[in-house]
Design a protein around this motif. Structure first.
Motif, PDB file in Angstrom:
ATOM      1  N   LEU A 274     -12.043 116.974   5.986  1.00  0.00           N
ATOM      2  CA  LEU A 274     -11.673 115.874   6.949  1.00  0.00           C
ATOM      3  C   LEU A 274     -12.224 115.972   8.327  1.00  0.00           C
ATOM      4  N   ILE A 275     -12.596 117.327   8.652  1.00  0.00           N
ATOM      5  CA  ILE A 275     -13.225 117.449   9.970  1.00  0.00           C
ATOM      6  C   ILE A 275     -14.835 117.096   9.776  1.00  0.00           C
ATOM      7  N   TYR A 276     -15.207 117.650   8.687  1.00  0.00           N
ATOM      8  CA  TYR A 276     -16.820 117.223   8.513  1.00  0.00           C
ATOM      9  C   TYR A 276     -17.006 115.684   8.370  1.00  0.00           C
ATOM     10  N   GLY A 277     -16.284 114.931   7.830  1.00  0.00           N
ATOM     11  CA  GLY A 277     -16.186 113.388   7.533  1.00  0.00           C
ATOM     12  C   GLY A 277     -16.091 113.064   8.803  1.00  0.00           C
ATOM     13  N   PHE A 278     -15.251 113.425   9.675  1.00  0.00           N
ATOM     14  CA  PHE A 278     -14.874 112.594  11.007  1.00  0.00           C
ATOM     15  C   PHE A 278     -16.119 112.853  11.735  1.00  0.00           C
ATOM     16  N   PHE A 279     -16.716 114.087  11.940  1.00  0.00           N
ATOM     17  CA  PHE A 279     -17.823 114.284  12.838  1.00  0.00           C
ATOM     18  C   PHE A 279     -19.084 113.766  12.425  1.00  0.00           C
ATOM     19  N   ALA A 280     -19.499 113.832  10.768  1.00  0.00           N
ATOM     20  CA  ALA A 280     -20.498 113.045  10.292  1.00  0.00           C
ATOM     21  C   ALA A 280     -20.391 111.612  10.845  1.00  0.00           C
ATOM     22  N   SER A 302     -21.298 124.460  13.889  1.00  0.00           N
ATOM     23  CA  SER A 302     -20.716 124.793  14.949  1.00  0.00           C
ATOM     24  C   SER A 302     -19.366 124.674  14.844  1.00  0.00           C
ATOM     25  N   ILE A 303     -18.875 123.201  14.598  1.00  0.00           N
ATOM     26  CA  ILE A 303     -17.567 122.662  14.514  1.00  0.00           C
ATOM     27  C   ILE A 303     -16.924 123.376  13.335  1.00  0.00           C
ATOM     28  N   LEU A 304     -17.750 123.389  12.364  1.00  0.00           N
ATOM     29  CA  LEU A 304     -17.005 123.874  11.046  1.00  0.00           C
ATOM     30  C   LEU A 304     -16.544 125.600  11.063  1.00  0.00           C
ATOM     31  N   TRP A 305     -17.549 126.118  11.379  1.00  0.00           N
ATOM     32  CA  TRP A 305     -17.190 127.562  11.804  1.00  0.00           C
ATOM     33  C   TRP A 305     -16.357 127.940  12.897  1.00  0.00           C
ATOM     34  N   LEU A 306     -16.266 127.158  13.867  1.00  0.00           N
ATOM     35  CA  LEU A 306     -15.290 127.345  15.051  1.00  0.00           C
ATOM     36  C   LEU A 306     -13.967 127.216  14.430  1.00  0.00           C
ATOM     37  N   TYR A 307     -13.712 125.875  13.658  1.00  0.00           N
ATOM     38  CA  TYR A 307     -12.582 125.493  12.868  1.00  0.00           C
ATOM     39  C   TYR A 307     -12.274 127.003  12.078  1.00  0.00           C
TER      40      TYR A 307
END
Length: 701
Positions: A274-280, A302-307
């Motif tokens: 969900l996070i990947y799809g939103f920021f992509a 950065s966003i994925l590994w921060l989460y």
């Protein structure tokens, strides 16, 4: 072979998985895995040199097979290396019993009712007054009776008095095997401590990154608890955003499980997706030039590994973050990539790190769900075309849910024994709602320091969470919302997956032979089911269960059963300890009654003058003794079993006038009582069966 050419990692991963399975299911005592690996590597090198000179298809094929056998042997070797019990310093291989041991808290601390649980990595033990090095993990349970939020923290170095005990096997038939569950995590010992049994010696975290990750997660969890007043909504919010399930309400947990949406409460690939799809989607325009693609990749990673860092670097999140990282780097490099290779590479890397991930339910379900979505969802989606944007997105979500459910269907039946009928409707609403709950919660946490804005954002987050919960409860109350009591064997699960694969092949290649084979699998499943029903219709059994502080027996004939207990059983007690056996025997719902309740058809129940009970069923007599014996048996009175319960005061000479085949001690008796009574029974020559030591007594008639 040409068909396999684009999928090198698929071949490698399947071979590696085969090696893991061979090691696990042909005996874990095989001690020559390294030698076997060396042999296959040598064989591969010889065949490789031969194929270079021969330059034939046959030689290349043999070389390829030898290479795959190397990975298979590598799977066996990696699994052997990760099997902690084989190490000479392991707790299970010590020559004596430790009086003390020292270790470091090496896992999350989980809140349970009245206590907290974690895992201690042992470093030293004291045996016969001498300290020595030791290895192994111990599951610790410590009382939580102070004002502190957590009694222990990751990295705490502890001195513990006493010896850890091996994890006990399941106490009741077909019960969840917690010993095997912990063994797959290399935990073979447990210790239930009192406050005076351990002392903190300092802090020595093995992984500083994980230490700060857990610390940050605790701080964010405390902020959620402070900002969300309702326990139900706070529990859902904390589980969905941070993966903390300590305060998750049982009723709402059951509602999510029975609607097929439990996956939204376990931080996993869904959340990362969900996070990947939103920021992509937001950064889609940032991929025109090579420099922009580098920036895009850095931001996404950065966003994925921060989460992943915020959620405590749990294995499920690491799996998903690693896989999406591979996809992002492949897309950014503009290289042609294959999603199946990407999935296989992620699986291989994770299994190389820990082969025992293969036995985790989450690992199995997540990869199967992804395979289903990758292969089946586009084919389902193309069946219908909608011009309306909203209907198109709804159809895409529905087909994704259907594909994931279909791919995990056999495993869901095998592990959870239920099928959520309205999964399609629940996921159609809950998954988008979870996206908004996750996003609003993350934004609220980020702006929590802003006085009015933070409070407003948390109110929005609370409203979305409340609405999602209410919808799930509504779905759960629909007629026939869940089909329970489905019990299938491992072989039946494999047959169902074989059937699914044959249908996929039939629709993909339009060849009738696949449909014929599928028909054969269906026939085999039907024969198995009919044979099982035939056996169940003629079965009879008596079971005395092992329930802490409680007495419970079941009388089963055919596919009907009655459970008799000293007091009304809690739903959790019945579901965890008794229901799995009854479902395995084909009993959907058992009648329940107490020793003081009304008699049930098929069971004769008499209360003696001294308030003890006699149960008669199928010619078998059970004398349940919960009060001191004050009656003498008639000369011709004989019972099959005498069941001593609830620390009843009884002397061995008082039992001798009774004629019985076996004396049973159940788990309603306290440990001190059993320790005192066992030697007395042995001295008096009275044979007994202690369910606290041997597990439930199962008598098949």
């Amino acid at each position: 072979m040409k068909r396999w050419a684009p999928y090198p990692f698929v071949r490698i991963s399947l071979s590696f998985i085969a090696g893991i399975l061979v090691y696990l299911y042909t005996g874990r005592e095989f001690g020559y895995s390294l030698e076997l690996l060396a042999f296959f590597i040598a064989l591969y090198l010889v065949l490789y040199l031969f194929s270079r000179r021969a330059k034939t298809v046959g030689a290349n094929t043999l070389t390829g097979i030898a290479g795959l056998l190397c990975f298979m042997a590598g799977g066996m070797w990696a699994t052997d290396m990760r099997t902690a019990a084989h190490q000479p310093l392991h707790l299970g291989n010590l020559s004596g019993v430790p009086a003390y041991y020292v270790g470091v808290v090496n896992d999350y601390v989980v809140q349970k009712p009245g206590y907290q649980s974690t895992v201690l990595q042992v470093a030293q033990v004291q045996i016969n007054g001498q300290w020595q090095a030791a290895e192994g993990k111990v599951q610790l349970s410590v009382p939580h009776d102070s004002e502190r939020e957590y009694e222990l923290s990751y990295g705490d170095r502890l001195l513990v008095k006493g010896a850890p005990i091996p994890v006990a096997p399941p106490a009741n038939p077909n019960q969840f095997d917690y010993r095997a569950f912990l063994a797959n995590k290399q935990v073979h010992h447990r210790n239930f401590l009192q406050a005076h049994q351990f002392q903190k010696l300092g802090s020595d975290p093995a992984n500083p990154v994980l230490y700060f990750s857990i610390y940050l997660r605790r701080q964010l969890d405390a902020l959620l608890k402070e900002s969300i007043n309702e326990r139900r909504e706070y529990g859902i919010s904390s589980a969905l955003i941070l993966g903390v399930k300590d305060e998750l309400d049982n009723s709402i947990r059951d509602a999510y499980a029975q609607t097929g949406t439990m996956h939204v409460l376990a931080v996993s690939g869904l959340h990362v997706g969900l996070i990947y799809g939103f920021f992509a989607f937001i950064l889609a325009g940032l991929k025109r030039t090579a420099r922009q693609r580098v920036v895009y990749t850095v931001i996404i990673l950065s966003i994925l590994w921060l989460y992943a860092f915020v959620t405590g670097l749990s294995p499920s999140i690491l799996r998903a973050a690693f896989m999406f990282s591979l996809m992002t780097m492949a897309m950014a490099s503009r290289r042609q990539y294959n999603i199946y290779n990407t999935l296989a590479a992620a699986a291989f890397t994770l299994l190389l790190y820990n082969p025992y991930y293969l036995l985790e339910v989450g690992f199995q379900l997540s990869f199967l769900a992804l395979l289903g979505i990758v292969y089946l969802q586009p084919r389902f989606y193309n069946l219908l075309v909608f011009d309306n944007w909203l209907l198109d997105k709804g159809w895409a979500l529905f087909t994704a849910s259907l594909a994931a459910q279909l791919a995990t269907f056999p495993l869901g039946l095998y592990y959870f024994h239920q099928f959520p009928v309205y999964f399609w409707l629940a996921n159609l609403v809950v998954v988008p709602a979870a996206t908004f709950v996750l996003g609003s919660g993350g934004i609220a946490l980020f702006f929590s320091w802003v006085p009015l804005l933070g409070s407003l954002l948390f109110k929005v987050h609370f409203g979305l969470t409340w609405a999602m919960n209410e919808f799930n409860l509504f779905i759960n109350q629909l007629p026939q919302a869940v089909i329970n009591g489905i019990d299938i064997s491992v072989s039946q699960a494999w047959l169902l997956y074989t059937l699914l694969l044959l249908f996929i092949l039939f629709f993909a290649f339009k060849q009738l032979r696949y449909f014929a084979l599928a028909t054969g699998v269906v026939a085999l499943l039907m024969v198995q089911e009919m044979a099982e029903i035939s056996v169940q219709q003629n079965q009879r059994s008596l079971v005395v269960y092992s329930l802490r502080n409680a007495t419970a027996l079941s009388f089963l004939q055919g596919q009907q059963a009655t459970v008799v207990s000293n007091t009304a059983l809690t739903p959790e007690n019945y579901t965890f300890n008794i229901q799995p056996y009854l479902w395995h025997k084909g009993v959907q719902q058992a009648a329940q009654l107490t020793l003081n309740g009304a008699p049930h058809s098929g069971i004769s129940h008499a209360i003696l003058p001294d308030s003890n009970s006699v149960l008669v069923w199928q010619g078998k007599r059970v004398l349940v003794v919960s009060k001191p014996l004050k009656v003498q048996p008639l000369p011709n009175f004989e019972v099959d079993y005498v069941l001593l319960t609830q620390n009843v005061r009884v002397k061995t000479e008082e039992l001798k006038p009774f004629r019985f085949k076996k004396l049973i001690l159940d788990a309603s008796n306290a440990p001190w009582y059993l320790q005192r009574l066992r030697p007395q029974l042995t001295e008096a020559g009275i044979a007994y069966y202690d369910v606290t030591e041997k597990g439930a007594l199962v008598v098949e008639l």
